[in-house]
Scaffold this motif. Structure first.
Motif, PDB file in Angstrom:
ATOM      1  N   GLU A   1      70.740   6.037  28.554  1.00  0.00           N
ATOM      2  CA  GLU A   1      70.230   7.045  29.494  1.00  0.00           C
ATOM      3  C   GLU A   1      69.688   6.768  30.957  1.00  0.00           C
ATOM      4  OE1 GLU A   1      67.738   9.782  27.358  1.00  0.00           O
ATOM      5  OE2 GLU A   1      69.311  10.321  25.955  1.00  0.00           O
ATOM      6  N   GLY A   2      70.552   5.585  31.528  1.00  0.00           N
ATOM      7  CA  GLY A   2      69.914   5.056  32.800  1.00  0.00           C
ATOM      8  C   GLY A   2      68.769   4.202  32.779  1.00  0.00           C
ATOM      9  N   ASN A   3      68.360   3.901  31.690  1.00  0.00           N
ATOM     10  CA  ASN A   3      67.144   2.839  31.404  1.00  0.00           C
ATOM     11  C   ASN A   3      67.777   1.470  30.608  1.00  0.00           C
ATOM     12  OD1 ASN A   3      65.173   4.662  32.297  1.00  0.00           O
ATOM     13  ND2 ASN A   3      65.236   5.936  30.499  1.00  0.00           N
ATOM     14  N   VAL A   4      67.210   0.371  31.112  1.00  0.00           N
ATOM     15  CA  VAL A   4      67.830  -0.765  30.725  1.00  0.00           C
ATOM     16  C   VAL A   4      66.807  -1.061  29.436  1.00  0.00           C
ATOM     17  CG1 VAL A   4      68.019  -3.265  31.134  1.00  0.00           C
ATOM     18  CG2 VAL A   4      68.732  -1.496  32.702  1.00  0.00           C
ATOM     19  N   ILE A   5      67.369  -1.572  28.302  1.00  0.00           N
ATOM     20  CA  ILE A   5      66.473  -1.842  27.031  1.00  0.00           C
ATOM     21  C   ILE A   5      67.051  -3.234  26.474  1.00  0.00           C
ATOM     22  CG2 ILE A   5      65.930  -1.206  24.731  1.00  0.00           C
ATOM     23  CD1 ILE A   5      66.350   1.600  25.649  1.00  0.00           C
ATOM     24  N   GLY A   6      66.074  -4.051  26.242  1.00  0.00           N
ATOM     25  CA  GLY A   6      66.408  -5.240  25.302  1.00  0.00           C
ATOM     26  C   GLY A   6      65.965  -5.220  23.805  1.00  0.00           C
ATOM     27  N   ILE A   7      66.804  -6.074  23.091  1.00  0.00           N
ATOM     28  CA  ILE A   7      66.484  -5.936  21.629  1.00  0.00           C
ATOM     29  C   ILE A   7      66.585  -7.290  21.089  1.00  0.00           C
ATOM     30  CG2 ILE A   7      68.826  -5.402  21.177  1.00  0.00           C
ATOM     31  CD1 ILE A   7      67.517  -3.653  18.719  1.00  0.00           C
ATOM     32  N   MET A   8      65.360  -7.741  20.308  1.00  0.00           N
ATOM     33  CA  MET A   8      65.444  -9.102  19.673  1.00  0.00           C
ATOM     34  C   MET A   8      65.224  -8.919  17.937  1.00  0.00           C
ATOM     35  SD  MET A   8      63.100 -11.625  21.945  1.00  0.00           S
ATOM     36  CE  MET A   8      61.766 -10.555  22.011  1.00  0.00           C
ATOM     37  N   LEU A   9      66.055  -9.290  17.179  1.00  0.00           N
ATOM     38  CA  LEU A   9      65.971  -8.982  15.710  1.00  0.00           C
ATOM     39  C   LEU A   9      65.125 -10.182  15.077  1.00  0.00           C
ATOM     40  CD1 LEU A   9      69.593  -8.183  14.482  1.00  0.00           C
ATOM     41  CD2 LEU A   9      67.592  -6.611  14.580  1.00  0.00           C
ATOM     42  N   CYS A  10      64.112  -9.850  14.586  1.00  0.00           N
ATOM     43  CA  CYS A  10      63.301 -10.528  13.604  1.00  0.00           C
ATOM     44  C   CYS A  10      63.095 -11.930  14.127  1.00  0.00           C
ATOM     45  CB  CYS A  10      63.802 -10.529  12.213  1.00  0.00           C
ATOM     46  SG  CYS A  10      62.803 -10.924  10.889  1.00  0.00           S
ATOM     47  N   ASP A  11      63.301 -13.058  13.409  1.00  0.00           N
ATOM     48  CA  ASP A  11      62.990 -14.351  13.963  1.00  0.00           C
ATOM     49  C   ASP A  11      63.623 -14.611  15.206  1.00  0.00           C
ATOM     50  OD1 ASP A  11      65.302 -14.800  12.529  1.00  0.00           O
ATOM     51  OD2 ASP A  11      64.440 -16.356  11.438  1.00  0.00           O
ATOM     52  N   GLU A  12      64.464 -14.191  15.843  1.00  0.00           N
ATOM     53  CA  GLU A  12      65.035 -14.337  16.969  1.00  0.00           C
ATOM     54  C   GLU A  12      63.950 -14.449  18.164  1.00  0.00           C
ATOM     55  OE1 GLU A  12      69.703 -12.187  17.287  1.00  0.00           O
ATOM     56  OE2 GLU A  12      68.041 -11.228  18.269  1.00  0.00           O
ATOM     57  N   LEU A  13      62.954 -13.882  17.831  1.00  0.00           N
ATOM     58  CA  LEU A  13      61.523 -13.800  18.613  1.00  0.00           C
ATOM     59  C   LEU A  13      61.055 -15.243  18.804  1.00  0.00           C
ATOM     60  CD1 LEU A  13      59.129 -12.051  20.009  1.00  0.00           C
ATOM     61  CD2 LEU A  13      57.992 -12.520  17.852  1.00  0.00           C
ATOM     62  N   VAL A  14      61.257 -16.160  18.042  1.00  0.00           N
ATOM     63  CA  VAL A  14      60.748 -17.558  17.833  1.00  0.00           C
ATOM     64  C   VAL A  14      61.780 -18.624  18.001  1.00  0.00           C
ATOM     65  CG1 VAL A  14      58.497 -16.910  16.737  1.00  0.00           C
ATOM     66  CG2 VAL A  14      60.466 -17.529  15.365  1.00  0.00           C
ATOM     67  N   LEU A  15      62.981 -17.991  17.585  1.00  0.00           N
ATOM     68  CA  LEU A  15      64.025 -18.953  17.640  1.00  0.00           C
ATOM     69  C   LEU A  15      65.019 -19.212  19.035  1.00  0.00           C
ATOM     70  CD1 LEU A  15      65.500 -18.602  14.185  1.00  0.00           C
ATOM     71  CD2 LEU A  15      63.984 -20.290  14.727  1.00  0.00           C
ATOM     72  N   GLN A  16      65.069 -17.825  19.476  1.00  0.00           N
ATOM     73  CA  GLN A  16      65.970 -17.905  20.753  1.00  0.00           C
ATOM     74  C   GLN A  16      65.595 -16.805  21.674  1.00  0.00           C
ATOM     75  OE1 GLN A  16      69.531 -16.652  18.859  1.00  0.00           O
ATOM     76  NE2 GLN A  16      69.730 -14.664  20.010  1.00  0.00           N
ATOM     77  N   GLY A  17      64.439 -16.096  21.408  1.00  0.00           N
ATOM     78  CA  GLY A  17      63.990 -15.040  22.434  1.00  0.00           C
ATOM     79  C   GLY A  17      65.078 -14.232  23.120  1.00  0.00           C
TER      80      GLY A  17
ATOM     81  N   PHE B   1      51.575 -13.926  11.258  1.00  0.00           N
ATOM     82  CA  PHE B   1      51.139 -12.735  11.763  1.00  0.00           C
ATOM     83  C   PHE B   1      50.691 -13.099  13.512  1.00  0.00           C
ATOM     84  CE2 PHE B   1      48.823  -9.161  13.150  1.00  0.00           C
ATOM     85  CZ  PHE B   1      49.308  -8.242  12.541  1.00  0.00           C
ATOM     86  N   ALA B   2      49.827 -13.996  13.497  1.00  0.00           N
ATOM     87  CA  ALA B   2      49.106 -14.287  14.890  1.00  0.00           C
ATOM     88  C   ALA B   2      50.230 -14.846  15.804  1.00  0.00           C
ATOM     89  CB  ALA B   2      47.698 -15.384  14.665  1.00  0.00           C
ATOM     90  N   GLU B   3      50.866 -15.734  15.284  1.00  0.00           N
ATOM     91  CA  GLU B   3      51.968 -16.404  16.034  1.00  0.00           C
ATOM     92  C   GLU B   3      52.934 -15.572  16.567  1.00  0.00           C
ATOM     93  OE1 GLU B   3      55.594 -19.727  15.530  1.00  0.00           O
ATOM     94  OE2 GLU B   3      54.726 -18.851  13.885  1.00  0.00           O
ATOM     95  N   TRP B   4      53.554 -14.522  15.855  1.00  0.00           N
ATOM     96  CA  TRP B   4      54.473 -13.579  16.425  1.00  0.00           C
ATOM     97  C   TRP B   4      54.001 -12.838  17.246  1.00  0.00           C
ATOM     98  CZ3 TRP B   4      58.930 -11.917  13.007  1.00  0.00           C
ATOM     99  CH2 TRP B   4      59.849 -13.388  12.554  1.00  0.00           C
ATOM    100  N   VAL B   5      52.567 -12.225  17.272  1.00  0.00           N
ATOM    101  CA  VAL B   5      51.969 -11.244  17.960  1.00  0.00           C
ATOM    102  C   VAL B   5      51.851 -12.256  19.496  1.00  0.00           C
ATOM    103  CG1 VAL B   5      49.783 -10.235  18.561  1.00  0.00           C
ATOM    104  CG2 VAL B   5      50.735  -9.937  16.509  1.00  0.00           C
ATOM    105  N   GLU B   6      51.537 -13.533  19.506  1.00  0.00           N
ATOM    106  CA  GLU B   6      51.374 -14.278  20.650  1.00  0.00           C
ATOM    107  C   GLU B   6      52.744 -14.366  21.365  1.00  0.00           C
ATOM    108  OE1 GLU B   6      48.519 -14.257  22.204  1.00  0.00           O
ATOM    109  OE2 GLU B   6      47.945 -13.135  20.529  1.00  0.00           O
ATOM    110  N   GLU B   7      53.596 -14.648  20.524  1.00  0.00           N
ATOM    111  CA  GLU B   7      55.030 -14.826  20.987  1.00  0.00           C
ATOM    112  C   GLU B   7      55.306 -13.496  21.802  1.00  0.00           C
ATOM    113  OE1 GLU B   7      57.250 -17.401  21.595  1.00  0.00           O
ATOM    114  OE2 GLU B   7      55.309 -18.716  20.999  1.00  0.00           O
ATOM    115  N   ALA B   8      55.455 -12.337  21.380  1.00  0.00           N
ATOM    116  CA  ALA B   8      55.641 -11.145  21.662  1.00  0.00           C
ATOM    117  C   ALA B   8      54.835 -10.894  23.039  1.00  0.00           C
ATOM    118  CB  ALA B   8      55.449 -10.114  20.744  1.00  0.00           C
TER     119      ALA B   8
END
Length: 207
Positions: A91-107, A133-140
């Motif tokens: 709807e005219g907006n750009v959105i990104g999506i990372m699945l689970c451990d993609e956050l820490v493996l490839q971003g 928990f703390a690691e993933w919050v800080e990566e995000a």
């Protein structure tokens, strides 16, 4: 734009997804965890069309895939986990999506910062330790700051990874400066945030 962030239980059908849509007609976007849709992708598309909602989640076919479904029930994104991250226009907006451990493996696969309205991070099961928990919050938080965008993550309310006996349900939302809108630990209630865009800045509020 109102974004609903759910932490459902694992289930074979999509009863919780439909219930959230019925109970929150004001929501524009429904965000569910990785793998929740499971084998029910056709049903999810039909629910998106029936209730005129955008769904961002994941399913298995046979491995985990990131999925974005528009209000007409059309698949706008259907990407296998660990493939290069792609942005999707909704709807005219750009959105990104990372699945689970993609956050820490490839971003975001080294995508250049652009005009991303928000990034969604569907997570499978809960965190297996306080340290994770703390690691993933800080990566995000790093991605929110790097891409100057809102980032939202959510896991299932149940389940555990591998042989771990610990499962800490997690959901979070941070603004484009990395400031917490909310960080949820062992609190699986549904939340709705309102995202407004203004020149040079996004404003997000927790309902």
């Amino acid at each position: 734009m109102k974004l609903l962030i759910a932490q459902p239980r694992l289930e074979k059908e999509l009863r919780q997804l439909e219930l959230e849509m019925m109970n929150h007609p004001e929501a524009d976007v429904i965000i569910f965890p990785e793998g929740y849709i499971n084998h029910n992708i056709d049903c999810a598309c039909e629910l998106a069309r029936k209730y005129s909602k955008i769904i961002i989640s994941g399913y298995k076919n046979p491995k985990d895939r990131a999925v974005v479904i528009d209000r007409d029930g059309k698949l706008l994104l259907d990407r296998a986990k660990y493939e290069d991250t792609k942005l999707v226009e909704v709807e005219g907006n750009v959105i990104g999506i990372m699945l689970c451990d993609e956050l820490v493996l490839q971003g975001m696969s080294n995508l250049q910062p652009t005009n991303i309205l928000f990034i969604v991070h569907p997570i499978g099961v809960g965190m297996f330790s306080e340290e994770q928990f703390a690691e993933w919050v800080e990566e995000a938080r790093k991605y929110a700051i790097q891409y100057k965008t809102v980032i939202i993550g959510t896991s299932h309310a149940d389940g555990s990874f591998g042989d771990s006996e610990v499962s800490i349900p997690i959901a979070y939302c941070m603004d484009e400066e990395g400031t917490d809108i909310f960080i949820s630990k062992n609190d699986t209630k549904t939340r709705i945030v309102t995202l407004e865009t203004r020149p040079g800045r996004s404003v997000i509020n927790l309902a």
